[in-house]
Scaffold this active site. Structure first.
Site, short mmCIF file in Angstrom:
data_model
loop_
_atom_site.label_atom_id
_atom_site.label_comp_id
_atom_site.label_asym_id
_atom_site.label_seq_id
_atom_site.Cartn_x
_atom_site.Cartn_y
_atom_site.Cartn_z
CD GLU A 1 -3.55 -3.28 7.02
OE1 GLU A 1 -2.22 -2.79 6.81
OE2 GLU A 1 -3.70 -1.98 7.07
CG ASN B 1 -2.28 1.43 1.24
OD1 ASN B 1 -1.77 1.87 0.94
ND2 ASN B 1 -2.14 1.11 2.37
CG HIS C 1 -6.08 1.48 5.14
ND1 HIS C 1 -5.30 2.74 5.50
CD2 HIS C 1 -4.84 0.91 4.73
CE1 HIS C 1 -3.86 2.33 6.25
NE2 HIS C 1 -3.13 1.37 5.96
CB SER D 1 5.62 -1.42 12.33
OG SER D 1 5.18 -0.38 12.40
CE LYS E 1 0.38 3.31 4.57
NZ LYS E 1 0.04 3.99 6.45
N GLY F 1 2.66 2.35 11.09
CA GLY F 1 3.21 2.47 10.36
C GLY F 1 4.34 3.63 11.60
CD GLU G 1 -2.66 5.40 6.82
OE1 GLU G 1 -2.90 5.93 5.32
OE2 GLU G 1 -1.55 4.82 7.45
C1 PEP Z 1 0.11 -0.45 5.93
O1 PEP Z 1 -0.27 0.65 5.32
O2 PEP Z 1 -1.81 -0.48 5.75
C2 PEP Z 1 0.42 -0.48 7.22
C3 PEP Z 1 0.86 -1.59 7.01
O3 PEP Z 1 2.09 0.73 7.16
P1 PEP Z 1 3.43 0.24 7.52
O4 PEP Z 1 3.32 -1.40 7.06
O5 PEP Z 1 3.38 1.13 7.57
O6 PEP Z 1 2.85 0.36 9.04
#
Ligand code: PEP
Length: 252
Positions: A166, A9, A94, A213, A11, A172, A96
Site C-alpha cells: 500500500e 478495511n 497498516h 484508492s 478503519k 485514501g 496509519e
Molecule cells: C486502506 O485503508 O488500507 C486503503 C487502501 O484505503 P483506500 O482504499 O481508501 O485508499
C-alpha cells in the site's frame, strides 16, 4: 495457483448498529462471489456481532490490529487470543498505525509472530510514503519492511502470510498507483526478497495484494497483473455495490 483475496478495511467507521446493517446487506451478494477469499475488517467493537452474522458463510473476519502479548497489564490493548476467538485474520502494520501510533518494523514483527501463534492469518501492510516515493526510495523501503517485519519467521508459516503493498500516498487520496507500477514493486521488490528469505516456491505461493484508492472502476486492471493477487480496500469497502464489484473483479 494463488487464490484471489479481497479484504475491506473499514478503519474507524461504523458503529455496531451501522456495521450490522452493512454486513447484513452485503452478505448475500458477497456469498455469491466464488473463488475469492473475502474478508471484512470492521472496528474492534463490531467484531463480535459481525462474527455472529458471518457464521456459516464463506466470508472471513479480520481485526485491524492486535497486541503481541497474550494477556496482562496492557490497558487498552487486545491480545491475539482475544481476536482469534472471533476472527481468522488480523491487519498488521497498516500505514496509519505506523504514522500515528508508533508502529515500527520491530513491533510489526512481534505482532506477526503473535498472530500466527494464535492461529490467525496476518495481513501485513507495507508501503512507501510520498517523500520516499518522490526521492526514488520505494524499492529500498518495501524490501526493508519485508526483511525486518518477517525476520526469523519460520519457513513453514510463510505460505500462510498475506502481504498488502500500500503506497502511503495512494491511501485514501483517490490517487492510485498505476497497476503496472504496483506490479513491478510487488514482483521485483517484495516477492524477490520473500524468495531470498523463504525460497522461490514459497514466495510464489504468498498472496500479495495492492491497496490504495482501489475502486470498482480500477480493480480489474490491478487484478490482471501477474503478481497482484487481490486488494486491501479502504473507502470503497464501505460501499455495498463498489465492494461487491471489486470482489467480482478478482474472480479468475
Ligand atoms: C486502506 O485503508 O488500507 C486503503 C487502501 O484505503 P483506500 O482504499 O481508501 O485508499
Amino acid at each position: 495457483m494463488r487464490t484471489p483475496f479481497v479484504a475491506g478495511n473499514w478503519k474507524m467507521n461504523k458503529t455496531v448498529a451501522e456495521a450490522r446493517a452493512l454486513v447484513s446487506e452485503m452478505t448475500p451478494a458477497l456469498r455469491a462471489v466464488k473463488g475469492v477469499e473475502k474478508v471484512l475488517c470492521p472496528p474492534f467493537m463490531a467484531l463480535v456481532p459481525v462474527a455472529a452474522l458471518l457464521q456459516g458463510t464463506d466470508i472471513g473476519l479480520g481485526a485491524q490490529d492486535l497486541f503481541w502479548e497474550a494477556k496482562g497489564a496492557f490497558t487498552g490493548q487486545v491480545s491475539p487470543g482475544m481476536v482469534a476467538e472471533f476472527c481468522q485474520y488480523a491487519i498488521i502494520g497498516h500505514s496509519e498505525r505506523r504514522a500515528y501510533f508508533g508502529e515500527t518494523d520491530e513491533t510489526v514483527n512481534k505482532k506477526i509472530v503473535a498472530a500466527f501463534s494464535a492461529g490467525l492469518t496476518p495481513i501485513v501492510c507495507i508501503g512507501e510514503t510520498l517523500s520516499e516515493y518522490e526521492s526514488g526510495r520505494t524499492a529500498e523501503v518495501v524490501s526493508r519492511q519485508i526483511r525486518a517485519g518477517l525476520k526469523a519467521l519460520p519457513v513453514n508459516l510463510a505460505p500462510k502470510l498475506v502481504v498488502a503493498y500500500e503506497p502511503v500516498w495512494a491511501i485514501g487520496t483517490g490517487r492510485a498507483s498505476t497497476a503496472v507500477d504496483a506490479n513491478v514493486v510487488i514482483r521485483d521488490h517484495i516477492r524477490k526478497p520473500l524468495a531470498e528469505m523463504f525460497g522461490v516456491e514459497t514466495a510464489q505461493s504468498i498472496r500479495i495484494l495492492y491497496g490504495g484508492s482501489v475502486t470498482a472502476a480500477n480493480a480489474a486492471e490491478f487484478f490482471g497483473q501477474t503478481d497482484i493477487d487481490g486488494a486491501l480496500v479502504g473507502g470503497a469497502s464501505l460501499k455495498l455495490d463498489d465492494f461487491v464489484r471489486i470482489t467480482q473483479a478478482a474472480v479468475k
